[in-house]
Design a protein around this motif. Sequence first.
Motif, short mmCIF file in Angstrom:
data_model
loop_
_atom_site.label_atom_id
_atom_site.label_comp_id
_atom_site.label_asym_id
_atom_site.label_seq_id
_atom_site.Cartn_x
_atom_site.Cartn_y
_atom_site.Cartn_z
N LEU A 61 0.84 -1.19 0.00
CA LEU A 61 0.00 0.00 0.00
C LEU A 61 0.88 1.25 0.00
N PRO A 62 0.48 2.29 -0.70
CA PRO A 62 1.26 3.55 -0.66
C PRO A 62 1.08 4.26 0.67
N LEU A 63 2.10 4.94 1.11
CA LEU A 63 2.00 5.76 2.31
C LEU A 63 1.17 7.00 2.01
N GLU A 64 0.42 7.44 2.97
CA GLU A 64 -0.29 8.71 2.82
C GLU A 64 0.68 9.85 3.06
N ARG A 65 0.69 10.81 2.14
CA ARG A 65 1.59 11.95 2.25
C ARG A 65 0.77 13.24 2.19
N PRO A 66 0.25 13.71 3.32
CA PRO A 66 -0.53 14.96 3.31
C PRO A 66 0.26 16.16 2.80
N SER A 67 1.58 16.14 3.02
CA SER A 67 2.44 17.21 2.52
C SER A 67 3.84 16.66 2.37
N HIS A 68 4.77 17.51 1.92
CA HIS A 68 6.16 17.09 1.78
C HIS A 68 6.84 16.89 3.13
N HIS A 69 6.21 17.36 4.18
CA HIS A 69 6.85 17.32 5.50
C HIS A 69 6.22 16.32 6.46
N ASP A 70 5.31 15.49 5.99
CA ASP A 70 4.74 14.48 6.90
C ASP A 70 4.26 13.26 6.13
N MET A 71 4.02 12.20 6.88
CA MET A 71 3.50 10.96 6.31
C MET A 71 2.60 10.30 7.35
N VAL A 72 1.66 9.47 6.87
CA VAL A 72 0.70 8.80 7.73
C VAL A 72 0.60 7.34 7.31
N PHE A 73 0.59 6.43 8.29
CA PHE A 73 0.37 5.02 8.00
C PHE A 73 -0.18 4.35 9.25
N LEU A 74 -0.69 3.14 9.08
CA LEU A 74 -1.22 2.39 10.22
C LEU A 74 -0.91 0.92 10.06
N CYS A 75 -1.03 0.20 11.16
CA CYS A 75 -0.86 -1.25 11.15
C CYS A 75 -1.89 -1.86 12.10
N GLY A 76 -2.03 -3.18 12.03
CA GLY A 76 -3.00 -3.85 12.88
C GLY A 76 -4.06 -4.56 12.06
N THR A 77 -5.16 -4.89 12.70
CA THR A 77 -6.21 -5.65 12.03
C THR A 77 -7.57 -5.03 12.32
N GLU A 78 -8.51 -5.32 11.41
CA GLU A 78 -9.90 -4.95 11.60
C GLU A 78 -10.76 -6.04 10.98
N TYR A 79 -11.94 -6.27 11.56
CA TYR A 79 -12.83 -7.30 11.06
C TYR A 79 -13.39 -6.91 9.70
N SER A 80 -13.55 -7.91 8.85
CA SER A 80 -14.22 -7.67 7.57
C SER A 80 -15.53 -8.46 7.52
N ALA A 81 -15.46 -9.79 7.70
CA ALA A 81 -16.67 -10.63 7.71
C ALA A 81 -16.32 -11.96 8.36
N GLY A 82 -17.22 -12.45 9.23
CA GLY A 82 -16.98 -13.74 9.87
C GLY A 82 -15.72 -13.71 10.69
N ASP A 83 -14.84 -14.69 10.42
CA ASP A 83 -13.56 -14.71 11.13
C ASP A 83 -12.45 -14.12 10.27
N GLN A 84 -12.82 -13.35 9.25
CA GLN A 84 -11.83 -12.74 8.36
C GLN A 84 -11.38 -11.39 8.90
N PHE A 85 -10.08 -11.16 8.80
CA PHE A 85 -9.48 -9.90 9.21
C PHE A 85 -8.81 -9.25 8.01
N VAL A 86 -8.89 -7.95 7.96
CA VAL A 86 -8.04 -7.18 7.05
C VAL A 86 -6.84 -6.72 7.87
N ALA A 87 -5.68 -7.19 7.49
CA ALA A 87 -4.47 -6.93 8.27
C ALA A 87 -3.53 -6.00 7.51
N ARG A 88 -2.85 -5.15 8.28
CA ARG A 88 -1.83 -4.27 7.71
C ARG A 88 -0.53 -4.47 8.46
#
Length: 243
Positions: free
Chosen positions: A133-160
């Motif tokens: 996945l590309p990093l979020e770059r709100p400007s030339h002087h910062d960046m945003v990213f995340l990690c972890g998991t979130e439920y999608s359906a049933g026992d499925q997770f979307v993981a980063r």
Amino acid sequence: MVSDDDQEFKLVNGEFFVDRDGALFSYIMDFLRTLQVSLPTDFSDYQRLQREAEFYGLYPLANLLSQEHLLKPRLEILEVRFSLQEMQAFFRIFGSCSTTIEALAEQISVFTGQQSGQGWNSPFPSQKPLVPLPLERPSHHDMVFLCGTEYSAGDQFVARYVSIKPDKRKLINGTNVLGLLLDTLLKDGFRLISTRTVPSEEKAECYTFERTKRAAGLAIMVNQTPGSSGVAQARRSQVQKGK
């Protein structure tokens, strides 16, 4: 030719003696031989070297050495904001120097994939292929990213997962990613100067770093152009030594 009026030049036993700074003369000789000079990273005698360059008539070198705002080390400030929300960790990095943020963005990679029955504390990604996945770059002087998991359906997770070069691991645990990020910054010459908690809904932890940034070396190149009658033009470039 040397005359009796030249106080700094003396003829001693058939050899010319120059009564000037011997330590700085090595840089003068380097410049005369190659039309460039490389200064060590801890060099600080710019004004004295400027006077020596003026004495020998090396005015392009002297003019560049007079631009102290280009030569002095710069203080960089970098801040890492870290917050936990359920099974995800959010990171935002601010930096006063955009080139440092660009370099850090080249080191950090984020991957995502759908996993079964895996949660926050799973240390390794499953064998299923992960998508970068590309990093979020709100400007030339910062960046945003995340990690972890979130439920999608049933026992499925979307993981980063997050990877920070040169470390080859893909980490999903936010605390582990934070530790690796801080360690990477410290190895890059940053110094941790403060920690605080931002009073907001996310209760973000803030880590502030500083670093004195000096060029790995200073190279001054002089280009002789046709018809310039010996008038040289100087330009400044950075050279990296020891790699």
